[in-house]
Design a protein around this motif. Structure first.
Motif, PDB file in Angstrom:
ATOM      1  N   ARG A 235       0.845  -1.202   0.000  1.00 60.67           N
ATOM      2  CA  ARG A 235       0.000   0.000   0.000  1.00 60.67           C
ATOM      3  C   ARG A 235       0.878   1.249   0.000  1.00 60.67           C
ATOM      4  O   ARG A 235       1.778   1.393   0.834  1.00 60.67           O
ATOM      5  CB  ARG A 235      -0.902  -0.006   1.238  1.00 60.67           C
ATOM      6  N   PHE A 236       0.612   2.136  -0.937  1.00 59.83           N
ATOM      7  CA  PHE A 236       1.354   3.393  -1.054  1.00 59.83           C
ATOM      8  C   PHE A 236       0.416   4.530  -0.652  1.00 59.83           C
ATOM      9  O   PHE A 236      -0.568   4.811  -1.337  1.00 59.83           O
ATOM     10  CB  PHE A 236       1.845   3.602  -2.486  1.00 59.83           C
ATOM     11  N   THR A 237       0.724   5.158   0.479  1.00 56.47           N
ATOM     12  CA  THR A 237      -0.078   6.272   0.979  1.00 56.47           C
ATOM     13  C   THR A 237       0.692   7.564   0.739  1.00 56.47           C
ATOM     14  O   THR A 237       1.871   7.659   1.097  1.00 56.47           O
ATOM     15  CB  THR A 237      -0.366   6.108   2.482  1.00 56.47           C
ATOM     16  N   ILE A 238       0.036   8.534   0.150  1.00 51.79           N
ATOM     17  CA  ILE A 238       0.720   9.762  -0.269  1.00 51.79           C
ATOM     18  C   ILE A 238       0.117  10.974   0.426  1.00 51.79           C
ATOM     19  O   ILE A 238      -1.097  11.146   0.467  1.00 51.79           O
ATOM     20  CB  ILE A 238       0.619   9.938  -1.800  1.00 51.79           C
ATOM     21  N   GLY A 239       0.986  11.793   0.991  1.00 44.68           N
ATOM     22  CA  GLY A 239       0.559  13.033   1.633  1.00 44.68           C
ATOM     23  C   GLY A 239       1.344  14.205   1.070  1.00 44.68           C
ATOM     24  O   GLY A 239       2.493  14.048   0.648  1.00 44.68           O
ATOM     25  N   VAL A 240       0.722  15.365   1.059  1.00 44.75           N
ATOM     26  CA  VAL A 240       1.357  16.551   0.478  1.00 44.75           C
ATOM     27  C   VAL A 240       1.314  17.707   1.468  1.00 44.75           C
ATOM     28  O   VAL A 240       0.281  17.962   2.093  1.00 44.75           O
ATOM     29  CB  VAL A 240       0.643  16.987  -0.824  1.00 44.75           C
ATOM     30  N   SER A 241       2.457  18.373   1.630  1.00 45.11           N
ATOM     31  CA  SER A 241       2.504  19.605   2.416  1.00 45.11           C
ATOM     32  C   SER A 241       2.996  20.713   1.496  1.00 45.11           C
ATOM     33  O   SER A 241       3.280  20.479   0.317  1.00 45.11           O
ATOM     34  CB  SER A 241       3.445  19.450   3.615  1.00 45.11           C
ATOM     35  N   ALA A 242       3.129  21.911   2.029  1.00 50.36           N
ATOM     36  CA  ALA A 242       3.584  23.033   1.203  1.00 50.36           C
ATOM     37  C   ALA A 242       5.007  22.818   0.697  1.00 50.36           C
ATOM     38  O   ALA A 242       5.360  23.236  -0.407  1.00 50.36           O
ATOM     39  CB  ALA A 242       3.507  24.325   2.007  1.00 50.36           C
ATOM     40  N   ALA A 243       5.814  22.133   1.502  1.00 52.00           N
ATOM     41  CA  ALA A 243       7.229  21.982   1.154  1.00 52.00           C
ATOM     42  C   ALA A 243       7.602  20.598   0.638  1.00 52.00           C
ATOM     43  O   ALA A 243       8.546  20.458  -0.144  1.00 52.00           O
ATOM     44  CB  ALA A 243       8.099  22.320   2.367  1.00 52.00           C
ATOM     45  N   ASP A 244       6.876  19.564   1.074  1.00 50.45           N
ATOM     46  CA  ASP A 244       7.287  18.198   0.753  1.00 50.45           C
ATOM     47  C   ASP A 244       6.125  17.308   0.342  1.00 50.45           C
ATOM     48  O   ASP A 244       4.967  17.563   0.683  1.00 50.45           O
ATOM     49  CB  ASP A 244       7.986  17.552   1.962  1.00 50.45           C
ATOM     50  N   LEU A 245       6.492  16.244  -0.355  1.00 44.99           N
ATOM     51  CA  LEU A 245       5.552  15.176  -0.686  1.00 44.99           C
ATOM     52  C   LEU A 245       6.034  13.917   0.033  1.00 44.99           C
ATOM     53  O   LEU A 245       7.221  13.599   0.006  1.00 44.99           O
ATOM     54  CB  LEU A 245       5.505  14.947  -2.194  1.00 44.99           C
ATOM     55  N   TYR A 246       5.114  13.220   0.691  1.00 40.76           N
ATOM     56  CA  TYR A 246       5.450  12.032   1.474  1.00 40.76           C
ATOM     57  C   TYR A 246       4.817  10.796   0.835  1.00 40.76           C
ATOM     58  O   TYR A 246       3.622  10.794   0.531  1.00 40.76           O
ATOM     59  CB  TYR A 246       4.935  12.168   2.910  1.00 40.76           C
ATOM     60  N   ILE A 247       5.623   9.763   0.651  1.00 40.91           N
ATOM     61  CA  ILE A 247       5.117   8.498   0.123  1.00 40.91           C
ATOM     62  C   ILE A 247       5.450   7.402   1.132  1.00 40.91           C
ATOM     63  O   ILE A 247       6.624   7.125   1.392  1.00 40.91           O
ATOM     64  CB  ILE A 247       5.753   8.150  -1.232  1.00 40.91           C
ATOM     65  N   PHE A 248       4.416   6.798   1.713  1.00 48.58           N
ATOM     66  CA  PHE A 248       4.614   5.728   2.690  1.00 48.58           C
ATOM     67  C   PHE A 248       4.308   4.387   2.034  1.00 48.58           C
ATOM     68  O   PHE A 248       3.312   4.254   1.312  1.00 48.58           O
ATOM     69  CB  PHE A 248       3.709   5.933   3.904  1.00 48.58           C
TER      70      PHE A 248
END
Length: 323
Positions: free
Chosen positions: A307-320
């Motif tokens: 499972r690939f969970t993706i989150g976005v902030s103003a500065a970074d993109l996170y892929i878990f």
């Protein structure tokens, strides 16, 4: 007078109770059992103290700050169920964190990732030579195993005597001839092997700063690799990777070279987890393209149980990446 005195006494008593209530410690959690989310399980709760104390499975006591009566304990996941004992003043409560599935063994992940990254830097001719060498080498090993099995059988026939010994002798002679031919074939591969080895050594130098450490990280969450284009963060427990994360500066997507570097690393990480890199990359591109920047999360991607969970902030993109 008596009535007035009584009213004062009642008021004083009520005030004392109120003050006593204000001084009482409070402690609560949002759940009794928490599921892993990414690399950790976030145990959330409320308290009126400044700092709460907690223990994981009876281990060392740690602290967490309380902000606006709210606290969060980030618990790195393990394959087993964990017990979290929380204390605020004299109040205590116990919650649990569910176990997580193993994503991959670290050594296998690092070896696969590093070899693929090095190979990606080879020229097309060297890549072709490496593939040919790998295929021919595998074929020679298979032939060698076949010869060894037949020799062993022939030796047993010779030992048995009689007509079987005659058959065994013929087989043994034939396998000796086959072994000599195999030796000649192996010698002819040495030139190609030296060429590929030299090319691999050069490619390895080029990506030295982009390789995963060969040494297994200690238990817990660690940034195992940091480049200007991305970070790779792992939760490793006893040599097993339970979760992986890639943190990518959003600025990297505005530069083709940096975007390519991230894309290569993401594809390789996807492969090491056992997922289908082509499928995941295609879906990832679609999801990120459709995201207009107004949302901080993107629909999860699933491939072969990963499972690939993706989150976005103003500065970074996170892929878990988890199972």
């Amino acid at each position: 007078m008596f009535r007035k005195t009584a009213m004062v006494a009642v008021t004083a008593g009520a005030l004392a109770l109120l003050l006593a209530g204000c001084g009482k410690t409070t402690l609560s959690t949002t759940k009794t059992t928490y599921k892993p989310n990414g690399l950790v399980a976030a145990v959330k709760g409320k308290s009126n103290v400044k700092t709460i104390h907690y223990q994981l499975d009876g281990g060392q006591t740690k602290t967490a700050a309380v902000h606006n009566h709210t606290f969060v304990i980030q618990v790195p996941t393990k394959t087993t169920r964990q017990t979290v004992k929380i204390k605020a003043g004299s109040d205590t409560t116990t919650v649990h964190v569910q176990g997580a599935k193993k994503l991959a063994g670290y050594q296998k992940m690092a070896t696969t990732y590093n070899q693929a990254l090095i190979a990606s830097k080879l020229s097309k001719s060297d890549q072709k030579a490496a593939k040919k060498l790998q295929a021919e080498g595998a074929a020679l090993k298979k032939q060698q195993a076949t010869i060894q099995a037949k020799v062993k059988q022939a030796q047993a026939q010779i030992k048995a005597g009689g007509t079987a010994a005659v058959t065994g002798a013929k087989t043994l002679q034939a396998q000796q001839t086959a072994a000599a031919q195999l030796k000649t074939q192996a010698a002819s591969l040495q030139t190609t092997q030296k060429q590929v080895a030299a090319a691999m050594a050069t490619a390895k130098k080029q990506v030295k700063s982009q390789l995963l450490p060969t040494k297994t990280p200690r238990n817990g969450i660690t940034n195992v690799l940091t480049t200007k284009d991305y970070k790779i963060r792992l939760n490793v427990q006893k040599g097993d990777v339970l979760g992986a994360a890639m943190i990518v500066p959003t600025k990297a997507f505005k530069n083709k070279t940096r975007q390519k570097n991230f894309g290569t690393a993401f594809a390789l990480m996807t492969t090491t987890t056992g997922a289908n890199a082509k499928t995941v990359m295609k879906q990832f591109q679609k999801e990120t393209k459709d995201n207009n920047g107004s949302t901080t999360t993107i629909d999860p991607i699933t491939s072969k149980g990963v499972r690939f969970t993706i989150g976005v902030s103003a500065a970074d993109l996170y892929i878990f990446m988890t199972k």
